[in-house]
Design a protein around this motif. Structure first.
Motif, mmCIF file in Angstrom:
data_model
loop_
_atom_site.group_PDB
_atom_site.id
_atom_site.type_symbol
_atom_site.label_atom_id
_atom_site.label_comp_id
_atom_site.label_asym_id
_atom_site.label_seq_id
_atom_site.Cartn_x
_atom_site.Cartn_y
_atom_site.Cartn_z
ATOM 1 N N SER A 279 0.831 -1.207 0.000
ATOM 2 C CA SER A 279 0.000 0.000 0.000
ATOM 3 C C SER A 279 0.865 1.256 0.000
ATOM 4 N N ASN B 259 -8.010 0.405 -0.557
ATOM 5 C CA ASN B 259 -6.801 -0.296 -0.114
ATOM 6 C C ASN B 259 -6.112 0.461 1.010
ATOM 7 N N TYR C 77 -7.626 -7.407 2.409
ATOM 8 C CA TYR C 77 -6.487 -7.162 1.512
ATOM 9 C C TYR C 77 -6.532 -8.122 0.325
ATOM 10 N N ASN D 167 -9.447 -7.116 -1.925
ATOM 11 C CA ASN D 167 -9.117 -5.889 -2.648
ATOM 12 C C ASN D 167 -8.266 -6.187 -3.887
ATOM 13 N N LYS D 168 -7.448 -7.218 -3.797
ATOM 14 C CA LYS D 168 -6.528 -7.520 -4.894
ATOM 15 C C LYS D 168 -7.110 -8.498 -5.912
ATOM 16 N N SER E 220 -11.362 -3.387 -5.911
ATOM 17 C CA SER E 220 -10.454 -2.240 -5.816
ATOM 18 C C SER E 220 -11.121 -0.986 -6.376
#
Length: 625
Positions: free
Chosen positions: A31, A47, A107, A110-111, A117
């Protein structure tokens, strides 16, 4: 731990202990890197918000823990009276594991999750969908999963771990085996994943939903009722869509009722509503503040000691003080609290106990140890102590033990100033010196013929020196001024047993006070036994010597709600004599004050202490190599 632990009971990072958060390092680093080098799609705010959201959740939960402990200590609106013990604190110490688990999933989502995202800040339709999905699928599925967890097979392997806590705290709400948390996350992620997948998600909807879950979870386990009755009077249907702390408390005491998550409607529909829910709610709301029989006054020691209070960090409070590296990260909070102590100049309740029929409370004066050595602080401190004495009187307490407030004649003449200023006081002031002398005398090994007395000469030191001389034990001092003070006080009563010496190696038993220097301690013979007569512990510099605790005793099992270590340095279920003395005073019904230069009958105090189940501590003095 569940009675028959099943698979996936422990968290995967359990072996890492306090360093478990290092797991997040790769994602946090990524990040930070994305901020530095930039992203062709622009900054991914979601993020960047995962870490602050995690920190907010930890702060939010800690505030609930502190509030719950403070309110249940005072007694106002308390639901369940039973106490909390050390085993519950140990069981619930890792309440933050689920926050770490959720952060890892966020996390990853988010990816790798489609649409995970570059989520916008706000979308109204996503908020509405989140609310509807929670009220429908999430609450419904949770209800039936919860009922399944109470089947013997799952209960014995998993859910019994959570129900080990009959008296709940906010930390109880997330104390579950890892396997349970996987299912809970799968339920709670339904609204989040749906809005993200459909492109209607927003940062506020996700963060707000998670905060809502934490809020309701913490509230439901706080053990005090806080939802006012007028809320349900204005909107009666609210009782079907919002539970109360007393509602969920019944689930922990009755086990087979009130299974709902946050909305009791499913208990109404399926007939599992506890019939006493409304009654307990009303009783809890009407409950008044508890009035103590015995009040113990204490003060803070260092700025970091705020975290070791019972209303601070439960796990730190439950063990003797040890420096924790992560407390340095909290310096803004520590500094803010120090500033607050300059504004809020009154005592506040930090602990309650029950001993047979006696209701005990500990009140803290918002001052630190070093302030008691400053002459310009004397008046302010005495005023606060005096206000606490008068408040205890007003509340109907029979005894107030001065504890750490007994800082010597320079401050308040061992509490005598309050008695002289208020001669009609009904509450008895007890400084605990008599019991301290009794404990010290009984800590000296049999057959001892000589002791070295060193340190700031207090009321306790004078009384111990007198008793030792009467017993025929030689009392050696190293400084002329100390010898002169003792000689004037004892006179011919010293029986010729008070001597002055220049040798630090003259004996192997030292009675020490606050002024003992590190240099003097290093001059002691190998195998020397140090016994403090002060209220503060000696720094253990010598591995080849033995160290006794400050005057204290082991508490009987009848003392309830013991889940913190007194004064930060005493072991578990060990209580200082200054605190015990107040309890004995109330138990025995003694009518006199024990303050000023008064010393009660030492044998009488010692016998009363043993009669009520308090036991002396022992220190092994076997040879150290």
């Amino acid at each position: 731990m569940a009675s028959e632990p099943g698979i996936l009971t422990d968290w995967p990072w359990k072996p890492l202990g306090s360093f478990k958060y290092i797991i997040l390092a790769p994602w946090i680093t990524e990040s930070i890197y994305s901020i530095i080098v930039g992203d062709e799609k622009g900054c991914d705010v979601f993020n960047l918000m995962i870490l602050p959201l995690m920190l907010w959740r930890m702060l939010h939960s800690q505030l609930w823990i502190s509030l719950s402990r403070y309110r249940t200590t005072k007694g106002t609106n308390r639901i369940v009276d039973k106490g909390i013990e050390f085993d519950q604190v140990d069981r619930e110490r890792n309440w933050d594991d689920q926050i770490l688990f959720n952060a890892i999933i966020f996390y990853l989502g988010n990816k790798y999750f489609p649409g995970g995202s570059h989520i916008p800040i706000w979308r109204t339709d996503g908020v509405i969908i989140t609310l509807l999905l929670h009220a429908g699928p999430v609450e419904f599925l949770y209800y039936w999963f919860h009922r399944a967890l109470h089947h013997h097979y799952l209960y014995s392997r998993y859910h019994s771990h959570h129900h080990s806590s009959i008296v709940t705290e906010p930390s109880t709400s997330v104390t579950h085996p890892f396997a349970e948390h996987i299912v809970y996350f799968a339920l709670f992620i339904i609204p989040v994943s749906t809005v993200v997948f459909t492109g209607t998600g927003s940062i506020i909807a996700i963060a707000g939903y998670i905060t809502y879950i934490d809020l309701m979870n913490n509230m439901g386990h706080c053990n005090f009722e806080l939802i006012p009755n007028w809320v349900f009077s204005i909107f009666p249907p609210l009782k079907y869509i919002m539970y109360t702390p007393s509602f969920h408390s019944l689930h922990h005491t009755q086990f087979r009722t009130n299974y709902s998550l946050f909305m009791p409607i499913y208990d109404y529909i399926y007939g599992t509503m506890d019939k006493s829910s409304d009654t307990l709610y009303k009783i809890s709301l009407q409950r008044k503040e508890e009035t103590p029989n015995v009040v113990h006054l204490m003060h803070l020691t260092t700025p970091e000691s705020i975290y070791h209070l019972r209303v601070g960090f439960p796990y730190l409070a439950s063990k003797p003080y040890s420096s924790a590296w992560y407390l340095w990260l909290l310096w803004p909070v520590t500094l803010s609290f120090m500033m607050l102590t300059k504004i809020y100049r009154r005592s506040f309740v930090v602990e309650r106990n029950q001993f047979h029929q006696l209701r005990l409370q500990t009140w803290a004066i918002p001052n630190f140890r070093e302030q008691y050595h400053l002459k310009w602080q004397k008046e302010s401190i005495n005023n606060m102590i005096e206000e606490a004495v008068l408040e205890a009187e007003e509340k109907g307490a029979s005894v107030l033990s001065l504890g750490l407030m007994n800082q010597g004649k320079e401050l308040n003449r061992y509490g005598e100033v309050y008695v002289k200023k208020h001669p009609q006081l009904k509450v008895k002031l007890v400084d605990g010196s008599s019991l301290a002398v009794a404990v010290l005398l009984n800590s000296i090994p049999k057959g001892t013929t000589q002791v070295l007395l060193r340190g700031n000469l207090t009321k306790v030191a004078f009384a111990v020196a007198f008793s030792l001389c009467q017993k025929g034990i030689q009392v050696t001092v190293l400084h002329e001024d100390e010898y002169e003070k003792l000689d004037i006080s004892l006179g011919t009563k010293s029986e010729g047993k008070l001597v002055i010496s220049k040798s630090y190696s003259s004996c192997k038993l030292w009675l020490v006070g606050d002024d003992l220097t590190e240099e003097e301690q290093r001059k002691a013979n190998k195998g020397t036994l140090f016994i403090p007569f002060s209220q503060f512990p000696l720094k253990n510099l010598r591995k080849d010597c033995f160290y006794h605790t400050t005057p204290a005793m082991q508490t009987p099992k009848a003392l309830e709600n013991v889940d913190s270590c007194e004064q930060n340095w005493l072991p578990r279920r060990v209580m200082s004599v200054w605190r015990i003395a107040g309890i004995l005073h109330a138990l025995e019904g003694w009518e006199e004050h024990e303050c000023g230069y008064t010393i009660s009958n030492i044998d009488k105090v010692w016998e009363a202490c043993l009669k009520h189940g308090f036991q002396p501590l022992t220190v092994s003095t076997q040879s150290k190599t």
